[in-house]
Design an enzyme around this catalytic site. Structure first.
Site, mmCIF file in Angstrom:
data_model
loop_
_atom_site.group_PDB
_atom_site.id
_atom_site.type_symbol
_atom_site.label_atom_id
_atom_site.label_comp_id
_atom_site.label_asym_id
_atom_site.label_seq_id
_atom_site.Cartn_x
_atom_site.Cartn_y
_atom_site.Cartn_z
ATOM 1 C CG ASP A 94 -2.252 0.807 0.926
ATOM 2 O OD1 ASP A 94 -2.196 1.568 -0.079
ATOM 3 O OD2 ASP A 94 -3.185 0.898 1.588
HETATM 4 C C1 BGC Z 1 -4.861 3.275 -0.016
HETATM 5 C C2 BGC Z 1 -5.191 2.246 -1.311
HETATM 6 C C3 BGC Z 1 -4.920 3.003 -2.500
HETATM 7 C C4 BGC Z 1 -3.812 3.719 -2.770
HETATM 8 C C5 BGC Z 1 -3.421 4.352 -3.945
HETATM 9 C C6 BGC Z 1 -3.912 4.132 -0.346
HETATM 10 O O1 BGC Z 1 -3.761 5.168 0.663
HETATM 11 O O2 BGC Z 1 -4.935 2.775 1.160
HETATM 12 O O3 BGC Z 1 -6.379 1.714 -1.053
HETATM 13 O O4 BGC Z 1 -5.110 2.126 -3.607
HETATM 14 O O5 BGC Z 1 -3.426 4.674 -1.614
HETATM 15 O O6 BGC Z 1 -4.185 5.444 -4.181
#
Ligand code: BGC
Length: 760
Positions: free
Chosen positions: A294
């Site tokens: 993530d």
């Molecule tokens: C989120 C994810 C997301 C990623 C990319 C993160 O802050 O937890 O779910 O896919 O950002 O935007």
């Protein structure tokens, strides 16, 4: 097809590589099996190029403008040119994607195409309802179709990868990210996970299908106290029975990527978790795709107190099976050094790179890196009439009728004098939800606009009160209005003069979603006061809720005659709501999460454990309850009404006793006893009352969506097998135990017909 590919191969060899290097790139030969092509390519890659594939950058510069000359963007740009980038996120639009892909394909030594990822969570530009709302439809075909529309638009914009579906089970409405998931139940969540994967990815990757990503692996929905990014502690049995099933379903459905999560699980960050990523995902489940971290979750292992520095974090994440680094920018700086020092074996890198390249080959990017770059399709596919029709259909199916005393709904189509009240009724932004980064602001159809299409009613609109005082955005905290009551008088006057009042209240779009945890679940700001004031003026109220999570609305549930749960329904929101209010669509949704009476009940969920003191039968004080509120939810999981009514009869089980492995057939007759044609979601729950690990009081193990004309009866069949009867123990072992099983088939998790059978 093959001929075309070979021609393209020859062309690519000549133009892209042949002229530059004069050697044959055998991995470009589409007639060779993918695994062989990967091996051929990997033989030519330097260690740095391999590590580069594990590196994902956020495209935070204007890719079609002048090249960045300073800071981290310059570094990213230079690394892109060196072939040290495997994927980009948030670069979108055909022109932009083509420009970046061109650098990767034409200017790097090996010309490996990039993956372009984006959060296409519930649509790209034409938005479907938020995922929690879609889950309320229990309509797997519609959900699959919604993901397919999202893939169609995203792929038309040059993207080939979505960071969806979010398959986190959660039973805590305080957690803002419940809007992204399918609710509290692992069985429903698994079916929906599969539907979404199939919708995004299809059966094969033609240019309208994209790679999906199951997230957040794992346990993220159980962050303590519903506070985002918080820690998670749980037994393995709970992990296996509640958290993992939708991930397993996504993996079984052929999903190509997983994203790990921000949280620690029993003290170990998910990103550095060998047990989750190596043992379970890539081991037990045999997952052949790759895991992306993530956002900055590799670097955050340092903050968690699990890694000493960047090098340590890179090592721990890579060893644990995190294959691609999203935005920590640590793999690209550390991994090659770690391999050279002997701290990480090159085989670890090779495994990750093989997984990433496999996805690229499967997508067909080596055969046509610009497969998703079609300007004509971008123009015609995005925002099309067909897509709008599809999201409207999904929106109607997502609405849940919570209360309808004296059949106040549907509204009369002509003659009625209606007052429409609430800032959200005239809000074209909030229905888009919080994950709508590709949609233009204010592009949803508002309730006001939807209702104005029913021209024979006299409709008056009054805002009543604002919900927020500031301009809202994904990056800003919402400031709630608690002080300005100036609109109350006009709203009260409108209510007094009307026959019926429709009030649209709830959360604005950015009050749920990532980092939007709340400790209050009532109507935000002074909306509750407005509701009570209007009630005094005219109690004939239809309350339409717009929200991204279960709300606690005990006062409304007691006083307001009709309540419609309309979530955040996306682009066509207002049309869907109006069609339901005026009876052109008979609602059939059922709640995918329990609604608490009070926030203090959270987490609250139907599949709870009995405890040793479940009732006040034997003792009126010392039993498992709260002394200031009923123990039950306000509206239970699976609950939802219709304009018609359904009766259940003749619950039958094929035999009284079964051997393990035998199929258990269950049937029930369902009759539409009301005055409208309608749809019912028939639900089957089991309970295993004696087991080697205590089991929940009820567990959903089957559901069927049936359409019934007025007066019609249908027999609904279910089959139970070992899969539904067993459970996982604390070692992850699946057990099917003999004994009695109770079953309930009915309207919701709280009401139905009961029976039982014996398993020998
Ligand atoms: C989120 C994810 C997301 C990623 C990319 C993160 O802050 O937890 O779910 O896919 O950002 O935007």
């Amino acid at each position: 097809m093959m001929k075309k590919q070979i021609k393209r191969y020859a062309f690519l060899l000549l133009i892209v590589y042949g002229t530059n290097y004069g050697q044959t790139k055998k991995y470009l030969d589409p007639t060779k099996p993918i695994e062989e092509r990967i091996s051929l390519l990997m033989k030519e890659m330097t260690l740095e190029e391999k590590v580069g594939q594990m590196n994902q950058y956020n495209g935070s510069w204007d890719v079609t403008g002048p090249k960045p000359e300073s800071g981290s963007n310059e570094e990213k740009y230079n690394n892109l040119k060196k072939g040290w980038v495997g994927s980009m996120l948030t670069v979108r639009g055909v022109k932009e994607v083509r420009a970046v892909q061109k650098i990767a394909v034409e200017e790097t030594r090996l010309g490996i195409p990039l993956l372009f990822g984006f959060d296409v969570i519930h649509g790209y530009k034409t938005l479907s309802p938020i995922p929690l709302a879609e889950a309320a439809s229990w309509d797997l075909e519609a959900i699959k179709n919604s993901a397919s529309v999202a893939a169609l638009e995203a792929s038309a914009s040059g993207l080939n990868w979505t960071f969806a579906p979010n398959v986190d089970i959660s039973n805590d409405a305080r957690w803002g990210r419940v809007m992204e998931g399918a609710g509290e139940d692992p069985y429903l969540g698994s079916k929906i996970a599969k539907a979404r994967v199939k919708g995004f990815q299809g059966e094969r990757f033609d240019h309208t299908k994209i790679i999906a990503c199951a997230k957040h692996f794992a346990g993220y929905g159980f962050v303590e106290a519903g506070r985002d990014y918080n820690s998670v502690d749980m037994s393995n049995s709970k992990l296996y029975n509640t958290v993992l099933p939708p991930f397993k379903a996504a993996s079984d459905a052929g999903i190509r990527t997983f994203m790990n999560s921000f949280n620690t699980l029993n003290g170990i960050p998910a990103t550095g978790n060998v047990f989750l990523q190596r043992d379970i995902l890539k081991g037990e489940w045999g997952f052949k795709g790759f895991v992306v971290s993530d956002w900055a979750s590799i670097a955050e292992m340092i903050t968690h107190g699990y890694a000493a520095d960047g090098a340590d974090a890179a090592k721990k994440a890579a060893l644990a099976g995190s294959d691609m680094d999203m935005e920590s920018n640590i793999y690209v700086t550390e991994l090659a050094k770690l391999v050279k020092k002997g701290s990480v074996k090159e085989s670890v890198i090779d495994d990750a790179v093989r997984r990433i390249l496999r996805v690229k080959f499967e997508l067909g990017l080596f055969d046509d890196p610009y497969k998703y770059c079609d300007e004509a399709r971008e123009k015609s596919n995005i925002g099309s009439k067909a897509n709008n029709d599809d999201v409207l259909d999904m929106a109607k199916k997502s609405i849940v009728l919570l209360k309808n005393d004296k059949n106040i709904l549907p509204l009369k189509k002509s003659g009625a004098k209606i007052a429409l009240i609430g800032a959200l009724a005239n809000d074209k932004n909030s229905p888009l939800g919080s994950w709508r980064i590709a949609a233009d602001d204010n592009t949803a159809v508002s309730v006001l606009e939807g209702m104005q299409q029913y021209k024979n009613s006299a409709l008056v609109y009054e805002k009543g009160t604002d919900v927020a005082t500031n301009k809202q955005s994904f990056l800003d905290e919402v400031k709630v209005n608690t002080t300005d009551f100036s609109g109350f008088e006009a709203a009260k006057k409108a209510a007094k003069e009307a026959e019926i009042v429709v009030m649209v209240l709830g959360e604005i779009g950015f009050q749920s979603g990532e980092a939007r945890s709340r400790t209050e679940l009532g109507l935000p700001g002074n909306q509750q006061q407005l509701l009570e004031e209007i009630y005094k003026a005219n109690p004939n109220i239809v309350l339409v809720l717009n929200n991204g999570r279960p709300l606690s609305i005990p006062w409304a549930a007691e006083h307001i005659p009709a309540i419609v749960e309309a979530w955040q329904l996306g682009t066509q929101s207002g049309n869907a709501i109006a069609q339901v209010l005026y009876g052109d669509y008979n609602p059939s949704g059922k709640l995918p999460m329990s609604f608490p009476r009070k926030v203090g009940q959270c987490p609250i969920y139907y599949n709870l454990y009995n405890t040793g003191r479940p009732t006040d039968k034997d003792n009126n004080v010392f039993w498992s309850h709260y002394s200031d509120v009923e123990k039950t939810p306000l509206y239970p999981f699976g609950y939802g009404l219709s304009y018609t009514s359904f009766d259940y009869k003749n619950l039958k089980i094929s035999k009284a006793s079964f051997q393990k492995g035998e199929k258990i057939e269950v049937s029930v007759d369902v009759t539409n006893t009301g005055n409208f044609d309608g749809k019912e979601i028939v639900q089957l729950y089991i309970n295993d009352p004696v087991a080697s690990i205590a089991r929940p009081v009820k567990e959903l193990k089957g559901f069927e969506l049936v359409e019934l004309k007025k007066g019609e009866t249908k027999t609904v069949q279910f089959t139970l097998t070992n899969n539904e009867l067993g459970f996982y123990d604390n070692n992850g072992k699946f057990l099917v135990e003999s004994g009695q099983f109770n079953i309930m088939v009915g309207w919701n998790s709280n009401n139905g017909l009961n029976s039982k059978f014996e398993l020998k």
